[in-house]
Design a protein around this motif. Structure first.
Motif, PDB file in Angstrom:
ATOM      1  N   ASP A  41     -23.183   6.650   2.274  1.00 48.02           N
ATOM      2  CA  ASP A  41     -22.568   5.520   2.964  1.00 48.02           C
ATOM      3  C   ASP A  41     -22.480   5.858   4.445  1.00 48.02           C
ATOM      4  O   ASP A  41     -22.612   7.035   4.849  1.00 48.02           O
ATOM      5  CB  ASP A  41     -21.175   5.222   2.408  1.00 48.02           C
ATOM      6  CG  ASP A  41     -20.718   3.802   2.734  1.00 48.02           C
ATOM      7  OD1 ASP A  41     -21.586   2.949   2.978  1.00 48.02           O
ATOM      8  OD2 ASP A  41     -19.502   3.559   2.754  1.00 48.02           O
ATOM      9  N   SER A  42     -22.261   4.848   5.257  1.00 50.43           N
ATOM     10  CA  SER A  42     -22.150   5.045   6.702  1.00 50.43           C
ATOM     11  C   SER A  42     -21.148   4.058   7.281  1.00 50.43           C
ATOM     12  O   SER A  42     -20.766   3.082   6.634  1.00 50.43           O
ATOM     13  CB  SER A  42     -23.516   4.850   7.376  1.00 50.43           C
ATOM     14  OG  SER A  42     -23.942   3.505   7.257  1.00 50.43           O
ATOM     15  N   PRO A  59     -24.134  -1.112  15.439  1.00 46.74           N
ATOM     16  CA  PRO A  59     -24.910  -0.544  14.331  1.00 46.74           C
ATOM     17  C   PRO A  59     -26.145   0.200  14.816  1.00 46.74           C
ATOM     18  O   PRO A  59     -26.758  -0.171  15.822  1.00 46.74           O
ATOM     19  CB  PRO A  59     -25.295  -1.780  13.507  1.00 46.74           C
ATOM     20  CG  PRO A  59     -25.221  -2.920  14.455  1.00 46.74           C
ATOM     21  CD  PRO A  59     -24.129  -2.580  15.425  1.00 46.74           C
ATOM     22  N   LEU A  60     -26.490   1.256  14.080  1.00 48.74           N
ATOM     23  CA  LEU A  60     -27.669   2.050  14.420  1.00 48.74           C
ATOM     24  C   LEU A  60     -28.949   1.332  13.999  1.00 48.74           C
ATOM     25  O   LEU A  60     -29.976   1.448  14.652  1.00 48.74           O
ATOM     26  CB  LEU A  60     -27.579   3.408  13.718  1.00 48.74           C
ATOM     27  CG  LEU A  60     -28.652   4.437  14.074  1.00 48.74           C
ATOM     28  CD1 LEU A  60     -28.449   4.939  15.496  1.00 48.74           C
ATOM     29  CD2 LEU A  60     -28.597   5.610  13.091  1.00 48.74           C
ATOM     30  N   ARG A  61     -28.879   0.616  12.895  1.00 48.53           N
ATOM     31  CA  ARG A  61     -30.040  -0.101  12.363  1.00 48.53           C
ATOM     32  C   ARG A  61     -29.659  -1.550  12.079  1.00 48.53           C
ATOM     33  O   ARG A  61     -28.478  -1.904  12.031  1.00 48.53           O
ATOM     34  CB  ARG A  61     -30.497   0.541  11.044  1.00 48.53           C
ATOM     35  CG  ARG A  61     -30.928   1.989  11.153  1.00 48.53           C
ATOM     36  CD  ARG A  61     -32.352   2.096  11.694  1.00 48.53           C
ATOM     37  NE  ARG A  61     -32.817   3.478  11.574  1.00 48.53           N
ATOM     38  CZ  ARG A  61     -32.646   4.412  12.515  1.00 48.53           C
ATOM     39  NH1 ARG A  61     -31.986   4.093  13.634  1.00 48.53           N
ATOM     40  NH2 ARG A  61     -33.101   5.642  12.346  1.00 48.53           N
ATOM     41  N   ALA A 121     -21.346   7.198  11.820  1.00 47.96           N
ATOM     42  CA  ALA A 121     -21.052   8.362  10.973  1.00 47.96           C
ATOM     43  C   ALA A 121     -21.644   8.107   9.600  1.00 47.96           C
ATOM     44  O   ALA A 121     -21.551   6.999   9.067  1.00 47.96           O
ATOM     45  CB  ALA A 121     -19.540   8.577  10.872  1.00 47.96           C
ATOM     46  N   LEU A 122     -22.279   9.130   9.021  1.00 47.96           N
ATOM     47  CA  LEU A 122     -22.846   8.973   7.688  1.00 47.96           C
ATOM     48  C   LEU A 122     -22.653  10.235   6.863  1.00 47.96           C
ATOM     49  O   LEU A 122     -22.602  11.345   7.401  1.00 47.96           O
ATOM     50  CB  LEU A 122     -24.326   8.592   7.751  1.00 47.96           C
ATOM     51  CG  LEU A 122     -25.349   9.605   8.272  1.00 47.96           C
ATOM     52  CD1 LEU A 122     -25.906  10.488   7.155  1.00 47.96           C
ATOM     53  CD2 LEU A 122     -26.506   8.884   8.969  1.00 47.96           C
ATOM     54  N   GLY A 140     -26.770   8.704  16.909  1.00 46.25           N
ATOM     55  CA  GLY A 140     -26.835   7.633  17.888  1.00 46.25           C
ATOM     56  C   GLY A 140     -27.897   7.920  18.925  1.00 46.25           C
ATOM     57  O   GLY A 140     -28.622   8.929  18.833  1.00 46.25           O
ATOM     58  N   PRO A 141     -28.025   7.083  19.934  1.00 45.05           N
ATOM     59  CA  PRO A 141     -28.967   7.348  21.026  1.00 45.05           C
ATOM     60  C   PRO A 141     -28.684   8.694  21.682  1.00 45.05           C
ATOM     61  O   PRO A 141     -27.540   9.158  21.715  1.00 45.05           O
ATOM     62  CB  PRO A 141     -28.708   6.187  21.996  1.00 45.05           C
ATOM     63  CG  PRO A 141     -28.136   5.107  21.137  1.00 45.05           C
ATOM     64  CD  PRO A 141     -27.315   5.813  20.092  1.00 45.05           C
ATOM     65  N   HIS A 142     -29.727   9.306  22.221  1.00 43.67           N
ATOM     66  CA  HIS A 142     -29.591  10.639  22.811  1.00 43.67           C
ATOM     67  C   HIS A 142     -28.456  10.721  23.832  1.00 43.67           C
ATOM     68  O   HIS A 142     -27.689  11.693  23.848  1.00 43.67           O
ATOM     69  CB  HIS A 142     -30.910  11.046  23.489  1.00 43.67           C
ATOM     70  CG  HIS A 142     -32.061  11.138  22.548  1.00 43.67           C
ATOM     71  ND1 HIS A 142     -33.229  11.805  22.860  1.00 43.67           N
ATOM     72  CD2 HIS A 142     -32.251  10.660  21.294  1.00 43.67           C
ATOM     73  CE1 HIS A 142     -34.071  11.722  21.848  1.00 43.67           C
ATOM     74  NE2 HIS A 142     -33.514  11.022  20.894  1.00 43.67           N
ATOM     75  N   ASP A 143     -28.353   9.712  24.703  1.00 40.15           N
ATOM     76  CA  ASP A 143     -27.362   9.792  25.785  1.00 40.15           C
ATOM     77  C   ASP A 143     -25.929   9.670  25.293  1.00 40.15           C
ATOM     78  O   ASP A 143     -24.989   9.944  26.037  1.00 40.15           O
ATOM     79  CB  ASP A 143     -27.640   8.737  26.855  1.00 40.15           C
ATOM     80  CG  ASP A 143     -27.605   7.306  26.320  1.00 40.15           C
ATOM     81  OD1 ASP A 143     -27.372   7.128  25.105  1.00 40.15           O
ATOM     82  OD2 ASP A 143     -27.808   6.375  27.116  1.00 40.15           O
ATOM     83  N   GLN A 144     -25.734   9.278  24.034  1.00 33.12           N
ATOM     84  CA  GLN A 144     -24.380   9.182  23.491  1.00 33.12           C
ATOM     85  C   GLN A 144     -23.947  10.458  22.772  1.00 33.12           C
ATOM     86  O   GLN A 144     -22.771  10.585  22.423  1.00 33.12           O
ATOM     87  CB  GLN A 144     -24.287   7.992  22.526  1.00 33.12           C
ATOM     88  CG  GLN A 144     -24.435   6.647  23.208  1.00 33.12           C
ATOM     89  CD  GLN A 144     -24.226   5.485  22.251  1.00 33.12           C
ATOM     90  OE1 GLN A 144     -23.724   5.661  21.147  1.00 33.12           O
ATOM     91  NE2 GLN A 144     -24.604   4.302  22.681  1.00 33.12           N
TER      92      GLN A 144
END
Length: 275
Positions: A119-120, A127-129, A105-106, A225-229
Motif C-alpha cells: 500500500d502507499s 500523487p507519484l503516479r 510513502a510505500l 518522489g522527484p529527485h529534488d524533493q
C-alpha cells in the motif's frame, strides 16, 4: 476468549502460542520440543498439536511425527488479505509518514525476486503516479525499495535469489553487474538504509529502510518522489522514516513469547529430534 478476571483461557492461549511458535526460523515442531519450549507436560503438547492438526491448522509427517503449518492457516490468511489485510494494517503509518515528509510513502514485501507494494500514501506534493501503487512490483536489483530488503538477507541467500539470472536495465543508471549490485547490497546492513536515484524510474529517487520483525527483514518502507524533493533532504527524512519503520516492525510482530514458561526460566532450546 477470556476468563471472568480477564486472563486468557489457558487451553486457547496455549493453542495460539503453539501456532505462533512456527516461523521462518522454525518451520517444524515435535511434541518433545514444543513441551520443552513452553514448559508443558508432553501429554499437553501432544493433545494441542493433535487438535490443531485435526482442524487443519497443522499437518503431521507420518515418518518423523513432526508438525508443520497446514492449509487452514492459508485459508485464514487469504480471507484476511481479501478484507484489506496487511494494507489496512499499515495504512495509518503510511499516511502519517507521507504527511510528515511531504512525499509518497510505500510499504513493500518480498515476492520472489521482486518487492511488491502492499500500500502507499501520497504526500502533500501530490500523487507519484496516475494509478494506485498497490501491487506494483520492483525488481530485486534496482532501486532503494528492493535494496533495503534484499540487502538485509544473508549474502548466500541473496545470491541464490538474485544472481545467475539476467538483470534488466530500466535506465542508464540501472546497475546490472552482479558484483556491483552486491557491493550496493552489502552497505545496507551497516548504513541501515538504501538510497537510489533513477535506477528503476529515471524521474524519481527513493529512500528506504528495512522493516524488521524479530531481527529478520519482512519488507521495506520507502519515501519516493522527484529527485529534488529527496536528494538534499536524505538525512532529515531518515528520522521519521526510521521511526515509522520501527513502528511497522512492532505492529507486525506477534505477541508470542510473553507467556513462555510462566513458572520457571526459559528452557534451553533442544535440537530437532523425532518424537
Amino acid at each position: 476468549m477470556t476468563t471472568d478476571r480477564g486472563a486468557p483461557l489457558q487451553t486457547a492461549d496455549r493453542a495460539l502460542l503453539a501456532l505462533l511458535a512456527f516461523s521462518h526460523d522454525r518451520e517444524e515442531w515435535g511434541v518433545t520440543d514444543l513441551a520443552a519450549e513452553f514448559g508443558w507436560d508432553k501429554s499437553v503438547a501432544q493433545r494441542l498439536l493433535a487438535s490443531l492438526a485435526h482442524r487443519g491448522f497443522l499437518v503431521s509427517d507420518a515418518v518423523t511425527r513432526r508438525y508443520r503449518l497446514g492449509p487452514a492457516v492459508w485459508h485464514m490468511a487469504t480471507a484476511w488479505e481479501r478484507h484489506s489485510g496487511m494494507a489496512g494494517l499499515v495504512r495509518p503509518t503510511l499516511r502519517h509518514l507521507a504527511a510528515a515528509s511531504g512525499v509518497t510513502a510505500l510499504f513493500a514485501v518480498p515476492d520472489g525476486t521482486h518487492l511488491r507494494c502492499v500500500d502507499s500514501a501520497d504526500g502533500t506534493s501530490g500523487p507519484l503516479r496516475a494509478y494506485r501503487l498497490a501491487g506494483e512490483l520492483y525488481p530485486g536489483h534496482a532501486g532503494a525499495t528492493s535494496r533495503a530488503y534484499f540487502g538485509m538477507l544473508a549474502p548466500g541467500t541473496r545470491a541464490a535469489l538474485l544472481y545467475g539470472r539476467p538483470m534488466a536495465s530500466f535506465s542508464e543508471l540501472t546497475v546490472t553487474d552482479p558484483a556491483e549490485v552486491e557491493t550496493l547490497m552489502s552497505r545496507v546492513s551497516s548504513d541501515g538504509f538504501a538510497y537510489s536515484q533513477g535506477e528503476y524510474d529515471p524521474a524519481t529517487a527513493g529512500l528506504a529502510v528495512p522493516v524488521m520483525v524479530r531481527s529478520q527483514p519482512v519488507g521495506s518502507l520507502t519515501l519516493v518522489g522527484p529527485h529534488d524533493q529527496l536528494d538534499d533532504r536524505k538525512h532529515e527524512l531518515l528520522v521519521p522514516l526510521r521511526s515509522a519503520g520501527e513502528s511497522l516492525g512492532e505492529l507486525l510482530t506477534p505477541r508470542q513469547m510473553q507467556a513462555r514458561r510462566p513458572d520457571s526460566a526459559p528452557a534451553p532450546r533442544t535440537s530437532p529430534r523425532k518424537d
